[in-house]
Design a protein around this motif. Structure first.
Motif, short mmCIF file in Angstrom:
data_model
loop_
_atom_site.label_atom_id
_atom_site.label_comp_id
_atom_site.label_asym_id
_atom_site.label_seq_id
_atom_site.Cartn_x
_atom_site.Cartn_y
_atom_site.Cartn_z
N VAL A 33 -127.77 -24.45 42.50
CA VAL A 33 -126.64 -23.93 43.27
C VAL A 33 -125.54 -23.54 42.29
O VAL A 33 -125.53 -23.94 41.14
N THR A 34 -124.59 -22.74 42.75
CA THR A 34 -123.50 -22.36 41.86
C THR A 34 -122.24 -23.10 42.25
O THR A 34 -122.01 -23.42 43.40
N ALA A 35 -121.41 -23.36 41.25
CA ALA A 35 -120.06 -23.83 41.53
C ALA A 35 -119.30 -22.62 42.06
O ALA A 35 -119.53 -21.51 41.66
N LYS A 36 -118.40 -22.87 43.03
CA LYS A 36 -117.75 -21.71 43.63
C LYS A 36 -116.30 -21.61 43.20
O LYS A 36 -115.68 -22.59 42.82
N THR A 37 -115.80 -20.39 43.29
CA THR A 37 -114.40 -20.17 42.98
C THR A 37 -113.69 -19.85 44.29
O THR A 37 -114.33 -19.53 45.29
N MET A 38 -112.34 -19.88 44.23
CA MET A 38 -111.60 -19.51 45.44
C MET A 38 -111.93 -18.07 45.84
O MET A 38 -112.08 -17.76 47.02
N ASP A 39 -112.10 -17.19 44.84
CA ASP A 39 -112.39 -15.78 45.15
C ASP A 39 -113.68 -15.65 45.96
O ASP A 39 -113.78 -14.81 46.85
N GLU A 40 -114.67 -16.49 45.63
CA GLU A 40 -115.93 -16.41 46.37
C GLU A 40 -115.73 -16.84 47.82
O GLU A 40 -116.29 -16.25 48.74
N LEU A 41 -114.91 -17.88 48.03
CA LEU A 41 -114.65 -18.33 49.40
C LEU A 41 -113.85 -17.27 50.17
O LEU A 41 -114.15 -16.98 51.33
N VAL A 42 -112.86 -16.68 49.49
CA VAL A 42 -112.03 -15.65 50.15
C VAL A 42 -112.92 -14.48 50.55
O VAL A 42 -112.82 -13.95 51.66
N SER A 43 -113.84 -14.12 49.65
CA SER A 43 -114.70 -12.97 49.91
C SER A 43 -115.63 -13.25 51.10
O SER A 43 -115.79 -12.42 51.99
N LEU A 44 -116.21 -14.46 51.14
CA LEU A 44 -117.07 -14.81 52.28
C LEU A 44 -116.25 -14.78 53.58
O LEU A 44 -116.71 -14.28 54.61
N CYS A 45 -115.04 -15.33 53.51
CA CYS A 45 -114.20 -15.42 54.71
C CYS A 45 -113.90 -14.05 55.28
O CYS A 45 -113.93 -13.84 56.48
N LYS A 46 -113.64 -13.11 54.40
CA LYS A 46 -113.31 -11.75 54.87
C LYS A 46 -114.58 -11.05 55.36
O LYS A 46 -114.61 -10.45 56.43
N ARG A 47 -115.64 -11.15 54.56
CA ARG A 47 -116.89 -10.42 54.86
C ARG A 47 -117.49 -10.84 56.19
O ARG A 47 -117.92 -10.03 56.98
N ARG A 215 -99.39 -20.01 48.24
CA ARG A 215 -100.43 -19.59 47.30
C ARG A 215 -101.75 -20.32 47.58
O ARG A 215 -101.79 -21.22 48.41
N ASN A 216 -102.76 -19.85 46.85
CA ASN A 216 -104.10 -20.41 46.97
C ASN A 216 -104.67 -20.27 48.36
O ASN A 216 -105.07 -21.23 49.00
N PHE A 217 -104.66 -18.99 48.84
CA PHE A 217 -105.30 -18.63 50.10
C PHE A 217 -104.68 -19.44 51.22
O PHE A 217 -103.44 -19.48 51.34
N ILE A 218 -105.47 -20.15 52.05
CA ILE A 218 -104.89 -20.87 53.19
C ILE A 218 -104.43 -22.27 52.79
O ILE A 218 -104.07 -23.06 53.67
N PHE A 219 -104.38 -22.57 51.49
CA PHE A 219 -103.98 -23.92 51.08
C PHE A 219 -102.50 -24.14 51.33
O PHE A 219 -102.10 -25.15 51.90
N ARG A 220 -101.66 -23.23 50.86
CA ARG A 220 -100.21 -23.37 51.08
C ARG A 220 -99.70 -22.10 51.75
O ARG A 220 -99.61 -21.05 51.13
N THR A 221 -99.42 -22.20 53.04
CA THR A 221 -98.99 -21.04 53.80
C THR A 221 -97.65 -21.35 54.47
O THR A 221 -97.15 -22.47 54.38
N ARG A 222 -97.08 -20.34 55.10
CA ARG A 222 -95.79 -20.54 55.77
C ARG A 222 -95.96 -20.88 57.24
O ARG A 222 -95.03 -21.37 57.87
N GLU A 223 -97.13 -20.57 57.79
CA GLU A 223 -97.47 -20.97 59.16
C GLU A 223 -98.81 -21.67 59.07
O GLU A 223 -99.76 -21.08 58.56
N PHE A 224 -98.88 -22.90 59.52
CA PHE A 224 -100.14 -23.64 59.40
C PHE A 224 -100.23 -24.62 60.56
O PHE A 224 -99.32 -24.72 61.38
N GLU A 225 -101.36 -25.32 60.63
CA GLU A 225 -101.52 -26.30 61.72
C GLU A 225 -101.66 -27.69 61.15
O GLU A 225 -102.25 -27.88 60.08
N GLN A 226 -101.14 -28.63 61.90
CA GLN A 226 -101.28 -30.04 61.51
C GLN A 226 -101.99 -30.82 62.62
O GLN A 226 -101.90 -30.47 63.80
N MET A 227 -102.67 -31.87 62.21
CA MET A 227 -103.25 -32.83 63.16
C MET A 227 -102.55 -34.15 62.82
O MET A 227 -102.80 -34.71 61.74
N GLU A 228 -101.63 -34.57 63.68
CA GLU A 228 -100.81 -35.72 63.33
C GLU A 228 -100.93 -36.82 64.38
O GLU A 228 -100.92 -36.56 65.58
#
Ligand code: GAP
Length: 485
Positions: A33-47, A215-228
């Motif tokens: 298997v390959t180690a993945k990068t954020m770019d690979e995850l972003v690409s899968l997410c969009k595709r 930054r870092n895709f959906i890691f740090r966004t200005r609108e997000f969801e919490q489960m609290e």
């Protein structure tokens, strides 16, 4: 505690492994298997329609993302798993869905108006802005100038106007965490459910923060969801409950397919604790960009109910709170034997949905080199999280008999209410298997000409790629088995 402070991926090694690209090959068991990068995850997410950049046609909106057809399913499944574990499988937690817009008084007494800030630095040369604690050295990361302002506090809360008159007084805040509306509803929930301590209130919903550097895709966004969860306990039992929730939350992440070896606990040093916290332990996860917080578990003591309650003076509040002259409710608990009123302590496990989404995706993403030399990308999500539970594939496109049989199977499976079942009328079995491997569909059901004669179909398992012939009548139980329902 089952967890050890170990990071699973060696990020620097991954980039230089045998001089290969970031997708360097790693052998695990009999598969490569390959180690993945954020770019690979972003690409899968969009595709494949998991996540898109928000407002992309107009150049996007920084720090905002949209969840596509498969993303919304995966996200809902993750939230449902949390709700099930918190509210349905326990007998001491109630649910809540409170408003996003929040009375400024709530966020004044909670301390957010004064303290919910990041230290901000401006570059006088190129006018870019940076979080002081994210800068490495005294140079602007954008233009390399050393002409930087001193750090100043920047409040992260978004404001908006309520009602038709924008007079500067009728503003509200978009909540920066879901927690505060749980505290302001404490008495309502207590009165309508007659709960005794300990008990909790759980909420899932949007939170908004005007992050300086999303930054870092959906890691740090200005609108997000919490489960609290805010779990209210007798003072004195708080430390025991804190340990309980740390353990419970680790187990839950592991049940979602996040390997315990990818997680690490970090207890926050006393000087770095938030203003409300007696103790905080973060569950850290090895994201593709580094080890970062996935969930925080805080012992908020009696700070929140103590801040929002009326009659503070009679309640012996231990935390340092602002004097409240506005609250109309006593947010305390009466001991039935002694008649004494006390402010409960609260333990708060607070998890980010979007960070959870990224973590389960990262764990599941595998690029395999098969024995025949070909590669396959497979998303080995836990089946309960998979966006599509089963794909029904007629062998030939638009063939009336096959389509009719496939539609019947789809209808039967859909009626089980286990999630989305997809009918694939495109006729290319190989392509369909590949597509469903990539999006994590655990089961493919192929309907062929033999099916019309003997009522059997082929089941194909995503992870093992094994196929078996079963009776159509056995398909529902096979799917149930896979989903553990
Ligand atoms: N009520 C406590 C609280 O809000 P927090 O550590 O600020 O604590 C809790 O946030 C969780 O919310 C974090 O562990 C993270 O998963 C998520 N979170 C916080 N800020 C975020 C952001 N800007 N983007 C995405 N997720 C975020």
């Amino acid at each position: 505690m089952g967890l050890r402070a170990k990071q699973r991926y060696n990020f620097s090694e991954k980039k230089t492994n045998q001089g290969l690209s970031p997708s360097a090959l790693i052998r695990t068991g009999d598969k490569v298997v390959t180690a993945k990068t954020m770019d690979e995850l972003v690409s899968l997410c969009k595709r494949r329609g998991f996540v898109y950049q928000s407002n992309e046609i107009y150049g996007g909106l920084q720090g905002f993302y949209d969840y596509g057809p498969l993303g919304v399913e995966l996200k809902n499944n993750l939230k449902q798993a949390w709700w099930r574990a918190m509210v349905y499988e326990r007998d001491d937690i109630e649910g809540l869905d409170a408003s996003v817009l929040t009375n400024p008084k709530t966020l004044y007494y909670s301390g957010h108006e004064d303290t919910f800030t990041d230290p901000l630095i401006d570059c006088r040369s190129c006018n870019s802005r940076w979080r002081a604690d994210h800068l490495k050295g005294a140079k602007c990361p954008s233009c390399n100038s050393g002409d930087l302002t001193d750090p100043r506090p920047f409040n992260l809360m978004f404001k908006t106007n309520v009602g038709p008159v924008d007079d500067g007084k009728s503003f509200t805040y978009l909540r920066p965490e879901t927690a505060q509306q749980i505290f302001t509803n404490f008495k309502n929930v207590l009165d309508s459910t007659s709960r005794n301590l300990p008990f909790g209130i759980a909420q899932i919903g949007k939170a908004f923060r005007n992050e300086v550097t999303p930054r870092n895709f959906i890691f740090r966004t200005r609108e997000f969801e919490q489960m609290e969860l805010e779990f209210f306990v007798e003072p004195g039992t708080d430390e025991k409950w804190f340990d309980f929730w740390v353990e419970a939350r680790l187990k839950w992440w592991s049940d979602q397919g996040v390997d315990q070896s990818s997680l690490e606990l970090q207890t926050i040093e006393k000087e770095k604790l938030s203003h409300y916290s007696k103790k905080t332990t973060d569950i850290m996860y090895g994201f593709p960009h580094g080890l970062e917080e996935l969930e925080g578990i805080a012992n908020r003591a009696d700070f929140d109910l103590g801040s929002h309650t009326k009659g503070q003076a009679e309640l012996g509040i231990k935390s340092k709170v602002k004097k409240n002259t506005d609250s109309a409710m006593r947010l305390a608990f009466q001991n039935k034997q002694t008649n004494e009123w006390k402010v409960p302590y609260v333990i708060e496990p607070s998890a980010g949905v979007d960070r959870g989404f990224l973590a389960v995706l990262n764990e599941a993403y595998k690029l395999e080199r098969l024995p025949n030399g070909k590669e396959r990308l497979v998303l080995s999500l836990k089946p309960h999280l998979s966006p599509i539970k089963a794909a029904i594939i007629p062998l030939k496109r638009n063939h009336a008999g096959l389509l009719d049989e496939a539609s019947k199977i789809k209808k039967t499976l859909q009626s089980l209410q286990l999630g989305r079942i997809l009918l694939e009328n495109s006729g290319n079995i190989g392509k369909n298997y590949r597509r469903h491997d990539e999006v994590g569909t655990p089961l493919c059901v192929t309907v062929d000409f033999q099916s019309l004669e003997d009522q059997t179909v082929t089941l194909r398992d995503r992870d093992s790629m094994k196929q078996k012939r079963v009776l159509v009548s056995e398909v529902p139980s096979s799917l149930r088995d896979l989903l553990g329902t």
